[in-house]
Design an enzyme around this catalytic site. Sequence first.
Site, mmCIF file in Angstrom:
data_model
loop_
_atom_site.group_PDB
_atom_site.id
_atom_site.type_symbol
_atom_site.label_atom_id
_atom_site.label_comp_id
_atom_site.label_asym_id
_atom_site.label_seq_id
_atom_site.Cartn_x
_atom_site.Cartn_y
_atom_site.Cartn_z
ATOM 1 N N CYS A 85 0.865 -1.181 0.000
ATOM 2 C CA CYS A 85 0.000 0.000 0.000
ATOM 3 C C CYS A 85 0.900 1.228 0.000
ATOM 4 O O CYS A 85 1.583 1.501 0.989
ATOM 5 C CB CYS A 85 -0.924 -0.004 1.218
ATOM 6 S SG CYS A 85 -2.017 1.429 1.318
ATOM 7 N N ASN A 157 1.538 -5.349 -6.070
ATOM 8 C CA ASN A 157 0.172 -5.841 -6.074
ATOM 9 C C ASN A 157 -0.413 -5.590 -7.470
ATOM 10 O O ASN A 157 0.121 -4.799 -8.244
ATOM 11 C CB ASN A 157 -0.672 -5.186 -4.967
ATOM 12 C CG ASN A 157 -0.743 -3.681 -5.093
ATOM 13 O OD1 ASN A 157 -0.004 -3.052 -5.841
ATOM 14 N ND2 ASN A 157 -1.624 -3.058 -4.340
ATOM 15 N N CYS A 216 -5.005 5.948 -3.999
ATOM 16 C CA CYS A 216 -4.317 4.656 -3.896
ATOM 17 C C CYS A 216 -2.882 4.873 -4.352
ATOM 18 O O CYS A 216 -2.641 5.213 -5.520
ATOM 19 C CB CYS A 216 -5.014 3.613 -4.761
ATOM 20 S SG CYS A 216 -4.108 2.056 -4.915
#
Length: 274
Positions: A85, A157, A216
């Site tokens: 993240c 990711n 994000c």
Amino acid sequence: MRFAKGHGTENDFVILPDPDGALDLRPAAVARVCDRRAGIGADGVLRVVRTAALGEALTGPAASAAECEWFMDYRNADGSVAEMCGNGVRVFARYLADRGLVPGGELSVGTRAGARRVVLEDDGDVTVDMGRPEVLGEGSAVLAGGPVQGVRVDVGNPHLVCRVPGGPAGVDLSGRPRLDPAQFPEGANVEVFAEAAPGTLEMRVNERGSGETRSCGTGIVAVAAAATPPGAEAAWRVRVPGGECVVLLDAKGARLRGPAVLVAEGELLMDVES
């Protein structure tokens, strides 16, 4: 137990200090904590744990994290585990520095995508070495408003990055995107973007396990990588609903720079181990 809350470009997180790895954090409990009516409310949870106390084997991309003192155990709002993240790691580093757990300046943070080098800048921003994003080829999804085409990008990711005519503001990101499991066996974040001006991109995102969020960090890097010709160097400002970050791309990889703010702390009364 104690908690803190922070955000990076309004991508917000509940921070749970667990240095010795005593907390058995269950998915249902994470979802309750992140609930915006019955809990504290957040896009995810950052568990602050020493890597030596994590209690799981770090293999594959995560192996380099074994050398880090601190590990960011990140959970999406639905309780699912995520590899990385980009906004969260900046907030995580800010928390470590503000609590005196690291000396500040530069540090390495362990994640399931591997070790990430972080610099706490003098102006309050935080810069993260995000590694080398990989553009993997074409992909597609079905959103609430219909099908979209894009490129698959790995930033530790998975992402599907879709350039949309007319800009991202009019795209319906409600509901969970339908993805081809052959393309995305672990699911993916879906970004829609357009170039707003030379050197400036605008983006919105539906995050795997959290839905549409205000920002994000890995998605910001994925969009910058998708917008850059192969092998080229670039500097992009990326605007999201929650603010703006800068991405620098060169032969070494990608660096993400943006704000990281702690906004609250207190005592969590709900059970997070059931």
